[in-house]
Design a protein around this motif. Structure first.
Motif, PDB file in Angstrom:
ATOM      1  N   ILE A 139     -84.760  32.623  12.729  1.00 44.58           N
ATOM      2  CA  ILE A 139     -84.320  33.019  14.070  1.00 44.58           C
ATOM      3  C   ILE A 139     -85.496  32.966  15.045  1.00 44.58           C
ATOM      4  CG2 ILE A 139     -83.329  34.897  15.459  1.00 44.58           C
ATOM      5  CD1 ILE A 139     -81.309  33.464  13.556  1.00 44.58           C
ATOM      6  N   PRO A 140     -86.700  33.490  14.679  1.00 45.23           N
ATOM      7  CA  PRO A 140     -87.820  33.431  15.635  1.00 45.23           C
ATOM      8  C   PRO A 140     -88.155  32.008  16.085  1.00 45.23           C
ATOM      9  CG  PRO A 140     -88.375  34.886  13.808  1.00 45.23           C
ATOM     10  CD  PRO A 140     -87.080  34.206  13.459  1.00 45.23           C
ATOM     11  N   PHE A 141     -88.002  31.036  15.173  1.00 48.06           N
ATOM     12  CA  PHE A 141     -88.318  29.651  15.528  1.00 48.06           C
ATOM     13  C   PHE A 141     -87.071  28.840  15.870  1.00 48.06           C
ATOM     14  CE2 PHE A 141     -92.038  31.057  13.193  1.00 48.06           C
ATOM     15  CZ  PHE A 141     -93.050  30.641  14.040  1.00 48.06           C
ATOM     16  N   GLU A 142     -85.907  29.494  15.864  1.00 45.03           N
ATOM     17  CA  GLU A 142     -84.631  28.875  16.251  1.00 45.03           C
ATOM     18  C   GLU A 142     -84.387  27.559  15.527  1.00 45.03           C
ATOM     19  OE1 GLU A 142     -85.168  28.738  20.498  1.00 45.03           O
ATOM     20  OE2 GLU A 142     -84.563  30.825  20.711  1.00 45.03           O
ATOM     21  N   ILE A 143     -84.426  27.643  14.190  1.00 43.45           N
ATOM     22  CA  ILE A 143     -84.272  26.431  13.392  1.00 43.45           C
ATOM     23  C   ILE A 143     -83.641  26.767  12.044  1.00 43.45           C
ATOM     24  CG2 ILE A 143     -86.525  26.492  12.249  1.00 43.45           C
ATOM     25  CD1 ILE A 143     -86.724  23.468  13.017  1.00 43.45           C
ATOM     26  N   ALA A 144     -82.918  25.814  11.514  1.00 49.17           N
ATOM     27  CA  ALA A 144     -82.395  25.900  10.148  1.00 49.17           C
ATOM     28  C   ALA A 144     -82.787  24.599   9.449  1.00 49.17           C
ATOM     29  CB  ALA A 144     -80.888  26.075  10.154  1.00 49.17           C
ATOM     30  N   ILE A 145     -83.109  24.705   8.163  1.00 46.02           N
ATOM     31  CA  ILE A 145     -83.527  23.522   7.418  1.00 46.02           C
ATOM     32  C   ILE A 145     -83.001  23.616   5.990  1.00 46.02           C
ATOM     33  CG2 ILE A 145     -85.758  24.539   6.805  1.00 46.02           C
ATOM     34  CD1 ILE A 145     -86.988  21.716   7.063  1.00 46.02           C
ATOM     35  N   HIS A 146     -82.633  22.468   5.443  1.00 43.21           N
ATOM     36  CA  HIS A 146     -82.170  22.408   4.052  1.00 43.21           C
ATOM     37  C   HIS A 146     -82.405  20.996   3.521  1.00 43.21           C
ATOM     38  CE1 HIS A 146     -78.761  20.819   6.343  1.00 43.21           C
ATOM     39  NE2 HIS A 146     -78.335  20.244   5.229  1.00 43.21           N
ATOM     40  N   ALA A 193     -79.939  25.546  19.236  1.00 39.14           N
ATOM     41  CA  ALA A 193     -80.093  25.530  20.687  1.00 39.14           C
ATOM     42  C   ALA A 193     -78.743  25.187  21.318  1.00 39.14           C
ATOM     43  CB  ALA A 193     -81.138  24.494  21.091  1.00 39.14           C
ATOM     44  N   PRO A 194     -78.573  25.513  22.594  1.00 40.08           N
ATOM     45  CA  PRO A 194     -77.275  25.267  23.247  1.00 40.08           C
ATOM     46  C   PRO A 194     -76.778  23.826  23.154  1.00 40.08           C
ATOM     47  CG  PRO A 194     -78.642  26.637  24.646  1.00 40.08           C
ATOM     48  CD  PRO A 194     -79.503  26.197  23.498  1.00 40.08           C
ATOM     49  N   THR A 195     -77.689  22.860  23.150  1.00 38.04           N
ATOM     50  CA  THR A 195     -77.253  21.467  23.083  1.00 38.04           C
ATOM     51  C   THR A 195     -77.469  20.856  21.704  1.00 38.04           C
ATOM     52  OG1 THR A 195     -79.386  20.666  23.867  1.00 38.04           O
ATOM     53  CG2 THR A 195     -77.686  21.089  25.543  1.00 38.04           C
ATOM     54  N   GLN A 196     -77.800  21.679  20.731  1.00 36.77           N
ATOM     55  CA  GLN A 196     -78.028  21.194  19.373  1.00 36.77           C
ATOM     56  C   GLN A 196     -77.005  21.841  18.442  1.00 36.77           C
ATOM     57  OE1 GLN A 196     -80.668  18.890  18.477  1.00 36.77           O
ATOM     58  NE2 GLN A 196     -80.574  18.603  20.687  1.00 36.77           N
ATOM     59  N   TRP A 197     -77.468  22.681  17.513  1.00 39.07           N
ATOM     60  CA  TRP A 197     -76.564  23.347  16.581  1.00 39.07           C
ATOM     61  C   TRP A 197     -76.471  24.819  16.909  1.00 39.07           C
ATOM     62  CZ3 TRP A 197     -79.251  19.097  15.070  1.00 39.07           C
ATOM     63  CH2 TRP A 197     -78.540  18.107  14.406  1.00 39.07           C
ATOM     64  N   SER A 198     -75.322  25.386  16.598  1.00 47.43           N
ATOM     65  CA  SER A 198     -75.162  26.837  16.704  1.00 47.43           C
ATOM     66  C   SER A 198     -74.926  27.382  15.306  1.00 47.43           C
ATOM     67  CB  SER A 198     -74.003  27.191  17.636  1.00 47.43           C
ATOM     68  OG  SER A 198     -72.778  26.754  17.094  1.00 47.43           O
ATOM     69  N   LEU A 199     -75.355  28.599  15.110  1.00 50.97           N
ATOM     70  CA  LEU A 199     -75.240  29.259  13.823  1.00 50.97           C
ATOM     71  C   LEU A 199     -74.332  30.460  13.984  1.00 50.97           C
ATOM     72  CD1 LEU A 199     -76.609  29.594  10.866  1.00 50.97           C
ATOM     73  CD2 LEU A 199     -77.907  31.385  12.015  1.00 50.97           C
ATOM     74  N   VAL A 206     -72.794  31.739   6.406  1.00 51.48           N
ATOM     75  CA  VAL A 206     -73.180  31.092   7.665  1.00 51.48           C
ATOM     76  C   VAL A 206     -72.384  29.803   7.877  1.00 51.48           C
ATOM     77  CG1 VAL A 206     -75.518  32.037   7.734  1.00 51.48           C
ATOM     78  CG2 VAL A 206     -75.108  29.864   6.605  1.00 51.48           C
ATOM     79  N   THR A 207     -72.231  29.484   9.138  1.00 51.80           N
ATOM     80  CA  THR A 207     -71.591  28.236   9.557  1.00 51.80           C
ATOM     81  C   THR A 207     -72.507  27.580  10.573  1.00 51.80           C
ATOM     82  OG1 THR A 207     -69.354  29.073   9.181  1.00 51.80           O
ATOM     83  CG2 THR A 207     -69.582  27.260  10.764  1.00 51.80           C
ATOM     84  N   LEU A 208     -72.735  26.280  10.413  1.00 48.82           N
ATOM     85  CA  LEU A 208     -73.482  25.499  11.399  1.00 48.82           C
ATOM     86  C   LEU A 208     -72.494  24.602  12.120  1.00 48.82           C
ATOM     87  CD1 LEU A 208     -76.791  24.202   9.765  1.00 48.82           C
ATOM     88  CD2 LEU A 208     -76.558  25.743  11.692  1.00 48.82           C
ATOM     89  N   ASP A 209     -72.650  24.519  13.403  1.00 42.92           N
ATOM     90  CA  ASP A 209     -71.746  23.685  14.183  1.00 42.92           C
ATOM     91  C   ASP A 209     -72.566  22.905  15.198  1.00 42.92           C
ATOM     92  OD1 ASP A 209     -68.971  23.039  14.630  1.00 42.92           O
ATOM     93  OD2 ASP A 209     -69.210  23.961  16.593  1.00 42.92           O
ATOM     94  N   PRO A 210     -72.359  21.639  15.408  1.00 39.61           N
ATOM     95  CA  PRO A 210     -71.331  20.763  14.840  1.00 39.61           C
ATOM     96  C   PRO A 210     -71.723  20.241  13.457  1.00 39.61           C
ATOM     97  CG  PRO A 210     -72.662  19.538  16.396  1.00 39.61           C
ATOM     98  CD  PRO A 210     -73.182  20.957  16.404  1.00 39.61           C
ATOM     99  N   SER A 211     -71.121  19.155  13.064  1.00 32.85           N
ATOM    100  CA  SER A 211     -71.400  18.557  11.753  1.00 32.85           C
ATOM    101  C   SER A 211     -72.838  18.061  11.684  1.00 32.85           C
ATOM    102  CB  SER A 211     -70.444  17.395  11.487  1.00 32.85           C
ATOM    103  OG  SER A 211     -70.675  16.346  12.403  1.00 32.85           O
ATOM    104  N   ILE A 212     -73.273  17.803  10.478  1.00 26.65           N
ATOM    105  CA  ILE A 212     -74.610  17.274  10.246  1.00 26.65           C
ATOM    106  C   ILE A 212     -74.463  15.808   9.867  1.00 26.65           C
ATOM    107  CG2 ILE A 212     -76.636  17.415   8.763  1.00 26.65           C
ATOM    108  CD1 ILE A 212     -75.769  20.496   8.572  1.00 26.65           C
ATOM    109  N   GLY A 213     -74.977  14.962  10.720  1.00 24.62           N
ATOM    110  CA  GLY A 213     -74.957  13.523  10.466  1.00 24.62           C
ATOM    111  C   GLY A 213     -76.373  13.062  10.204  1.00 24.62           C
ATOM    112  N   SER A 214     -76.683  12.773   8.972  1.00 24.51           N
ATOM    113  CA  SER A 214     -78.044  12.360   8.592  1.00 24.51           C
ATOM    114  C   SER A 214     -78.197  10.850   8.775  1.00 24.51           C
ATOM    115  CB  SER A 214     -78.311  12.769   7.137  1.00 24.51           C
ATOM    116  OG  SER A 214     -78.157  14.151   6.988  1.00 24.51           O
ATOM    117  N   TRP A 215     -77.994  10.390   9.990  1.00 22.95           N
ATOM    118  CA  TRP A 215     -77.917   8.959  10.249  1.00 22.95           C
ATOM    119  C   TRP A 215     -79.272   8.272  10.286  1.00 22.95           C
ATOM    120  CZ3 TRP A 215     -74.327  11.402  14.084  1.00 22.95           C
ATOM    121  CH2 TRP A 215     -73.076  11.616  13.495  1.00 22.95           C
TER     122      TRP A 215
END
Length: 167
Positions: free
Chosen positions: A25-32, A47-53, A60-69
């Motif tokens: 939360i302090p760094f506003e990031i999720a990683i896996h 972030a508002p224009t990235q992912w929401s948790l 937990v739910t991450l939105d939107p989908s994760i596209g590892s393109w």
């Protein structure tokens, strides 16, 4: 169905384990690690224009989908209540369409945000020009109270997540 365990952390560890979603939360990031098993790390900025948790106290739910393109695997999935829900594979044309849409969303968001900031700044300037020193002081105090509110909010979330955070 694959399930990810979530771990609230202050800092992201140097070694990312399989099937764990690390959330800072302090760094506003999720990683896996990518859910396809390729071993690549997938970073999702919160972030508002990235992912929401969304955290419901258990999952937990991450939105939107994760596209590892950008990865060779080109995985595409959702994380819903700790469950990995696979989505359809996108071809190059679909990926480009999503990237263009994301780009346009960013432009709209920051344009709206900048316009709102300009309106607030303009109102403050008008107040300063038209009012006496006491009201000018109120505008300055308003800036301080916004900073105090932001700090108070940070302290709240830090204490709220402290029981889940691994240091």
């Amino acid at each position: 169905m694959m399930t990810l365990n979530h771990k609230f952390v202050e800092k992201i560890p140097s070694e990312i384990e399989e099937e764990i979603l690390y959330i800072s939360i302090p760094f506003e990031i999720a990683i896996h690690k990518c859910c396809c098993g390729c071993g690549n790390e997938v970073v999702t900025p919160l972030a508002p224009t990235q992912w929401s948790l969304t955290f419901d106290g258990e999952s937990v739910t991450l939105d939107p989908s994760i596209g590892s393109w950008n990865l060779n695997c080109r995985s595409h999935y959702f994380i819903r209540k700790n469950n990995v829900v696979w989505s359809s594979m996108y071809d190059d044309k679909e990926i480009e369409k999503v990237r263009k849409s994301d780009y346009e969303d960013n432009i709209r968001y920051f344009k709206r945000r900048n316009n709102n900031t300009k309106k607030v700044e303009t109102e403050k300037v008008r107040k300063t020009e038209n009012n006496d020193n006491i009201e000018n002081l109120e505008v300055k105090n308003n800036k301080v109270s916004k900073l105090e509110k932001k700090e108070k909010k940070k302290r709240f979330w830090k204490s709220f997540f402290s029981k889940w955070v691994v240091k």
